[in-house]
Structures are given as C-alpha cells and as structure tokens.
Design an enzyme around this catalytic site. Structure first.
Site, PDB file in Angstrom:
ATOM      1  CG  ASP A   9     -13.474   6.453  -0.972  1.00 41.91           C
ATOM      2  OD1 ASP A   9     -13.545   6.366   0.267  1.00 41.91           O
ATOM      3  OD2 ASP A   9     -12.412   6.271  -1.612  1.00 41.91           O
ATOM      4  CB  CYS A  12     -13.885   1.286   0.210  1.00 42.22           C
ATOM      5  SG  CYS A  12     -13.189   2.946   0.351  1.00 42.22           S
ATOM      6  CG  HIS A  63      -8.481   0.264  -2.680  1.00 45.03           C
ATOM      7  ND1 HIS A  63      -7.733  -0.852  -2.339  1.00 45.03           N
ATOM      8  CD2 HIS A  63      -9.113   0.655  -1.532  1.00 45.03           C
ATOM      9  CE1 HIS A  63      -7.913  -1.110  -1.056  1.00 45.03           C
ATOM     10  NE2 HIS A  63      -8.737  -0.222  -0.546  1.00 45.03           N
ATOM     11  NE  ARG A 111     -10.247  -5.218   0.781  1.00 42.35           N
ATOM     12  CZ  ARG A 111      -9.463  -4.208   1.177  1.00 42.35           C
ATOM     13  NH1 ARG A 111     -10.002  -3.111   1.656  1.00 42.35           N
ATOM     14  NH2 ARG A 111      -8.138  -4.272   1.042  1.00 42.35           N
ATOM     15  NE  ARG A 117      -3.849   0.655   1.949  1.00 42.13           N
ATOM     16  CZ  ARG A 117      -5.071   0.759   2.493  1.00 42.13           C
ATOM     17  NH1 ARG A 117      -5.258   1.500   3.558  1.00 42.13           N
ATOM     18  NH2 ARG A 117      -6.091   0.117   1.973  1.00 42.13           N
TER      19      ARG A 117
HETATM   20  N1  NVA Z   1      -9.872   6.730  -1.326  1.00 45.40           N
HETATM   21  C1  NVA Z   1      -9.480   6.352   0.017  1.00 45.40           C
HETATM   22  C2  NVA Z   1      -9.724   4.891   0.213  1.00 45.40           C
HETATM   23  C3  NVA Z   1      -9.365   4.403   1.606  1.00 45.40           C
HETATM   24  C4  NVA Z   1      -9.544   2.911   1.739  1.00 45.40           C
HETATM   25  C5  NVA Z   1      -8.025   6.690   0.240  1.00 45.40           C
HETATM   26  O1  NVA Z   1      -7.216   6.487  -0.685  1.00 45.40           O
HETATM   27  O2  NVA Z   1      -7.685   7.184   1.311  1.00 45.40           O
HETATM   28  N1   CP Z   2     -11.179   0.019   2.633  1.00 48.23           N
HETATM   29  C1   CP Z   2      -9.902  -0.050   3.053  1.00 48.23           C
HETATM   30  O1   CP Z   2      -8.994  -0.314   2.280  1.00 48.23           O
HETATM   31  O2   CP Z   2      -9.738   0.147   4.385  1.00 48.23           O
HETATM   32  P1   CP Z   2      -8.352   0.329   5.156  1.00 48.23           P
HETATM   33  O3   CP Z   2      -7.781   1.671   4.716  1.00 48.23           O
HETATM   34  O4   CP Z   2      -8.739   0.317   6.598  1.00 48.23           O
HETATM   35  O5   CP Z   2      -7.433  -0.791   4.782  1.00 48.23           O
END
Ligand code: NVA
Ligand code: CP
Length: 307
Positions: A218, A258, A128, A286, A101
């Site tokens: 989101d 999400c 994602h 997930r 990530r």
């Molecule tokens: N769009 C959000 C998703 C978090 C799971 C982010 O990138 O922070």
């Molecule tokens: N939806 C998601 O990816 O959550 P986290 O940021 O908690 O991993």
C-alpha cells in the site's frame, strides 16, 4: 437478534466470511436477483477522500434496491463539533445503516455504540476491513481458497496491514510482514493475531515474499500523513515491490494493492500493470463483497434469495 456492525474483519466469524463471499460471487456472476435493500437508506459519512469506497457503496446500494446519502463531514454538523454520539442517534431515526470513513477508530466505535442501526467501517487510521473483505474474495478467485495460502505484506504497517493481520488471525492463513523499522503494524493487533495464526514479522521484503501466493502493499503515506511523505520516501527505500521481488514469490503469486497506487514508490509500473496483478479485479470486488455485506447486515432476507 440485535443489530450487527462491521468495524473490523473479526466482527464476522470464518463461516460468515465464507458465506458473504459466496453471496458476493453469486452477485458477480449475476445469479442474485433480489432487492433486499428496497426502501432502505445507507448514510455514508466521509471525513477523508474516496473513489472506490464511495462509488462501490453508492452503486451497490442502488443495485440492491436502496438509496444512499453521501455526507461529507465538512458539510454536516459533525464537522462543526456535533458529538458523534448525537450524530449516531439522529441518523438512526432516519436511515437503516451508516458507513463511515474517518480518522480515529474510536469514533467509529462510539458511532456504533450509539446507533441503533448497523455501522460499517469504510476506513480508519487503524483498519480497512471492507477492502480486506474484497481482497479475500480476490485471493479465493485466484487460488480457490485461503487455506494453505501465504500472504506477504511489504511496506507500511498501516490500516491495510492491520486488517490483513485480523484476517489471518480469523481464517488461519500464514501472513509475513516486512516493514521498515518504526513503521510496523499496531502492536496490540499483531500480538492478538500472532496467537491465532502463523503470523511473522520478518527482516526483509525478500524473506516475506519467498514462495508467497499473494504479495501485497500500500502507499507509504496514508491519508492524513501527507506531511510525512518526504521523510517516509527515505525510510521506505528498498520496500517497494518490483519485478525482481515478485520473481521470488510463488510462480502463481498474485499482486494486490487497494489503490490508489504511487507508481515508482511502493510498486513499479511493471508489477502494477503486469500479468500477476489483480488490482482491477480487487477494486471491482469491493462492489460485490460490500453488496453481500450490506445484505447480511441490513437486508430483508426474505427478498434476498438466489435463483
Ligand atoms: N492506507 C491508505 C489506504 C487508502 C485506501 C490510506 O489510509 O490512505
Ligand atoms: N481502496 C480504497 O478504499 O479506495 P478509495 O480511497 O478510493 O475509497
């Protein structure tokens, strides 16, 4: 056959997506008994925060008989400037798969190019895919299929929106996106998928959700955009999902997010906690979807049979 990576939804074909979600469903109902990750290790590099991704991967790997390593980029040499290419080659000597990530999609591409083990994208600024895989499972649970389904995206044209675009392009369902001006999805991803599926950028959230089977959104400021939060709150006024907007969707429409969610911004408390919300199933999925993905990328298939 060479190693497979999962950097974007379209690293799978439509048959593979269906097969992985079939396996995920069998895992969810408890009819998958193998330990196909026995004696295998997944390294998990995190340059951003996580609750769901970290826990679902850790628990999933453990349930499949393997082990995982949580590597904060602040603690490994990557965070002090060791090249991603070197990190890829070194980790490949120790582990059987790498989940990452981070910010730049290109870092994930470089990691995958230089690793000799499968690499999984656990979220970048651009995409994602693990989340949308779980979302597709949730759509299938609710509606039985994604054929003939209309998905409405309301809000920021961010990593989630871009992965929904790739999913629509791959699987052929209709996707309508409504984003404030200047906050649309990635232009190249939009263009690519508009040629493959009925994908429409529409003028208003109302137009996006009309008769839709799935309404999804989101946060307005993603990780790394914290400094823009106040400005974005202004720009996104009118792009929240509330009860009135949900009422325009199909009567059997589900709401997906999400998570984490900001109640009172992109979604009201009433919608998030309401009868159409599937967000907790979505979060659970997930685990199942990623376990099936791990088996398909890293598993010892001889030990992964269903009973
Ligand atoms: N769009 C959000 C998703 C978090 C799971 C982010 O990138 O922070
Ligand atoms: N939806 C998601 O990816 O959550 P986290 O940021 O908690 O991993």
């Amino acid at each position: 056959m060479g190693k497979r990576d999962f950097l974007a939804i379209n690293d799978l074909d439509d048959t593979e997506v269906s097969g992985i979600l079939d396996m995920a469903a069998s895992m969810k109902e408890g009819s998958f008994i193998g330990k196909p990750l026995r004696e295998k290790t997944l390294a998990m590099i995190f340059a951003k925060s996580s609750t769901r991704t970290r826990v679902s991967f850790e628990v999933g790997v453990s349930q499949l008989g393997g082990q995982s390593l949580f590597l904060s980029s602040r603690d490994i040499q990557l965070g002090r400037g060791e090249p991603i290419q070197d990190t890829a080659r070194v980790l490949s000597r120790y582990v059987h798969g790498i989940m990452i990530r981070t910010f730049a999609q290109d870092d994930v591409v470089q990691l995958a190019r230089n690793a000799t083990v499968p690499v999984i994208n656990g979220l970048t600024d651009l995409l994602h895919p693990c989340q949308v895989l779980a979302d597709l499972m949730t759509v299938r649970e609710a509606h039985g299929t994604w054929e003939g389904i209309v998905v409405a995206w309301v809000g920021d044209g961010n990593n989630m929106a871009n992965s929904w675009l790739n999913a629509a392009g791959l699987l052929g369902f209709e996707l309508r996106l409504s984003c404030p001006e200047g906050f649309g999805p990635d232009a190249a991803i939009l263009d690519f998928n508009t040629k493959r599926a009925p994908v429409h950028v529409v003028d208003s959230p109302h137009e996006a959700v009309k008769g839709a089977h799935v309404v999804t959104t989101d946060v307005w400021a993603s990780m790394g955009q914290e400094d823009e939060a106040a400005h974005r709150r202004e720009a996104f006024r009118g792009f929240g999902v509330d009860e009135a907007l949900m009422a325009q969707a199909h009567p059997k429409a589900i709401f997906l997010h999400c998570l984490p969610a900001h109640r009172g911004e992109e979604v009201t408390e009433g919608v998030l906690e309401g009868s159409q919300s599937r967000v907790w199933d979505e979060a659970e999925n997930r685990l199942h979807a990623q376990k099936a993905l791990l088996v398909s990328l890293m598993g010892d298939h001889r030990d992964g049979d269903h009973d």
